[in-house]
Design an enzyme around this catalytic site. Structure first.
Site, PDB file in Angstrom:
ATOM      1  N   ASP A  10       0.808  -1.220   0.000  1.00 31.54           N
ATOM      2  CA  ASP A  10       0.000   0.000   0.000  1.00 31.54           C
ATOM      3  C   ASP A  10       0.842   1.271   0.000  1.00 31.54           C
ATOM      4  O   ASP A  10       0.317   2.366  -0.209  1.00 31.54           O
ATOM      5  CB  ASP A  10      -0.962   0.012   1.197  1.00 31.54           C
ATOM      6  CG  ASP A  10      -2.161  -0.893   0.983  1.00 31.54           C
ATOM      7  OD1 ASP A  10      -2.384  -1.337  -0.164  1.00 31.54           O
ATOM      8  OD2 ASP A  10      -2.879  -1.171   1.963  1.00 31.54           O
ATOM      9  N   ARG A  27      -5.873   5.733  -3.048  1.00 32.57           N
ATOM     10  CA  ARG A  27      -4.417   5.892  -2.931  1.00 32.57           C
ATOM     11  C   ARG A  27      -3.816   6.584  -4.155  1.00 32.57           C
ATOM     12  O   ARG A  27      -2.761   7.215  -4.045  1.00 32.57           O
ATOM     13  CB  ARG A  27      -3.755   4.535  -2.681  1.00 32.57           C
ATOM     14  CG  ARG A  27      -4.258   3.892  -1.391  1.00 32.57           C
ATOM     15  CD  ARG A  27      -3.271   2.953  -0.751  1.00 32.57           C
ATOM     16  NE  ARG A  27      -3.884   2.249   0.374  1.00 32.57           N
ATOM     17  CZ  ARG A  27      -4.059   2.759   1.578  1.00 32.57           C
ATOM     18  NH1 ARG A  27      -3.668   3.995   1.830  1.00 32.57           N
ATOM     19  NH2 ARG A  27      -4.633   2.055   2.543  1.00 32.57           N
TER      20      ARG A  27
END
Length: 439
Positions: free
Chosen positions: A320, A395
């Site tokens: 991530d 993101r």
């Protein structure tokens, strides 16, 4: 979805305090533990990320019949995106988790042993994200699950009637750690417990360790010998789990510090002994001159001049963070090589393709050779204005936002996508001196 926004930052100095929301990763695990414990475990500092709010609404409704009727996420089939979902002329309760991938994996395991019969569905993108490995493992254990549309993908018809057939499951270690976590979370509630045999290299190991640590906080003991994790059938303890602020959210502030000329930031609540694997961002960003000092109940970030020498970044334990680190390297013209990005193609979007598309707008190439990715900054340029497509991926929006420090006008499409994990992101940028303008 909110309109697009324009980001500007006239000064390349950042000096502020940012209070981050609770960790989405910790919170989602804690909420499942709370539900499986039937309320013996209480969760505090619940994240205000959309995914966590949604999961809390679903799971906490399970503890109260009245709450079940009022949950916005639990709908009758007539309101489902897929149209009427029926079996033998019976209308079934539908649980729609939208784009929340973690919720899909965790709830699949939760409902498999709950005794309830539900349709578990999500957004159109969610219906493209594989879940067959987890369903196969649950079926081997004794779950009764059918696919509603396409084999291997949501929606799922979870029928109840769980009768455990075995306590031993083998699962590949190079798959999403959320499959492994989903099985570990329900293990203590299985009549025979669970022995989970991990085959091959375990990717995203910190996320599995986080799960086991949080289960231990809730009184659930485990053994991990060689490649087998064993959890016996046992009761949860009466306790409280406090959710630490989100290190994934902190990563964007490290990126902002890295692209600033001068930066002094304080992020309260973060600790040097975090369960979150993404806390490694402090170590990664030290390569870009960002120091992390833990004191006064949080972490102070400071930018110090430092030549960048690290050329290879292995993101296998912290996927991530990949977009954040790739964008920082691209912005600084640092031609780094990245490994461990295998899972990025099955996230909210194909994050490799998305990075390639958006970095191309400033002349940077992310070249894929097998499982190795290299940045080519030889044709990099700084445009006066650049528009970032977010691909319904929170993101993407937050990893590219720090570019406003080097690009005079940065437009971000579908700005509300950040609600998934960090709803206050744009407000926090304003606190740090960024202009955030609706288009």
């Amino acid at each position: 979805m909110k309109p697009n926004i324009i980001l500007r930052k006239n000064s390349k100095t950042v000096n502020t305090t940012i209070q981050l929301t609770g960790s989405k990763s910790e919170c989602n695990r804690a909420l499942v533990i709370e539900a499986l414990s039937q309320g013996r475990v209480k969760v505090t500092n619940v994240s205000d990320a959309a995914d966590a709010v949604l999961l809390a609404g679903i799971l906490r409704s399970e503890l109260s019949e009245a709450g079940v009727q009022n949950s916005e996420a639990r709908t009758q089939n007539s309101e489902s995106e897929s149209g009427p979902l029926t079996t033998d002329n019976r209308q079934l309760t539908t649980v729609n988790i939208g784009p929340a991938g973690t919720a899909m994996r965790f709830l699949t395991a939760y409902y498999a042993i709950s005794g309830e019969e539900v349709i578990l569905t999500g957004s159109e993108r969610m219906k493209q994200r594989p879940i067959g490995i987890l369903v196969d493992a649950l079926r081997t254990l004794g779950a009764n699950i059918d696919y509603v549309e396409q084999d291997g993908y949501p929606p799922l018809h979870i029928k109840g009637g769980f009768e455990q057939k075995t306590d031993l499951i083998s699962i590949q270690g190079n798959i999403s750690s959320q499959y492994i976590t989903a099985l570990l979370l329900i293990a203590a509630r299985l009549p025979q417990g669970l022995r989970l045999q991990i085959e091959g290299e375990l990717t995203s190991r910190p996320y599995v360790e986080m799960t086991l640590s949080m289960l231990q906080q809730a009184g659930i003991q485990h053994q991990w010998e060689d490649n087998v994790i064993s959890i016996a059938s046992q009761e949860f303890a009466e306790t409280s789990i406090w959710v630490e602020p989100d290190w994934s959210a902190a990563s964007y502030w490290y990126a902002i510090a890295a692209l600033s000329d001068e930066a002094e930031l304080f992020l309260p609540g973060l600790t040097s002994y975090s369960l979150q694997g993404d806390s490694v961002i402090g170590e990664i960003m030290a390569n870009f001159g960002i120091t992390s000092q833990f004191k006064d109940g949080g972490v102070y970030l400071k930018k110090e001049p430092k030549p960048i020498v690290r050329k290879i970044f292995d993101m296998i334990q912290c996927p991530d963070l990949a977009q954040t680190v790739v964008v920082v390297c691209a912005a600084l013209g640092h031609e780094a090589t990245f490994t461990g990005l295998e899972t990025l193609k099955i996230k909210e979007t194909d994050r490799i393709a998305a990075l390639q598309n958006e970095l191309g707008k400033m002349g940077v190439k992310l070249i894929e050779k097998g499982q190795v990715y290299k940045l080519d900054c030889s044709e990099k340029f700084i445009p006066q204005k650049m528009t970032i497509k977010t691909y319904e991926d929170h993101r993407m929006a937050m990893a590219f936002a720090p570019l406003a420090l080097i690009i005079p006008e940065l437009e971000v499409e579908e700005a509300a996508v950040v609600d998934k994990s960090y709803p206050a992101f744009w407000t926090d940028l304003e606190k740090a001196g960024f202009e955030v303008l609706d288009v």
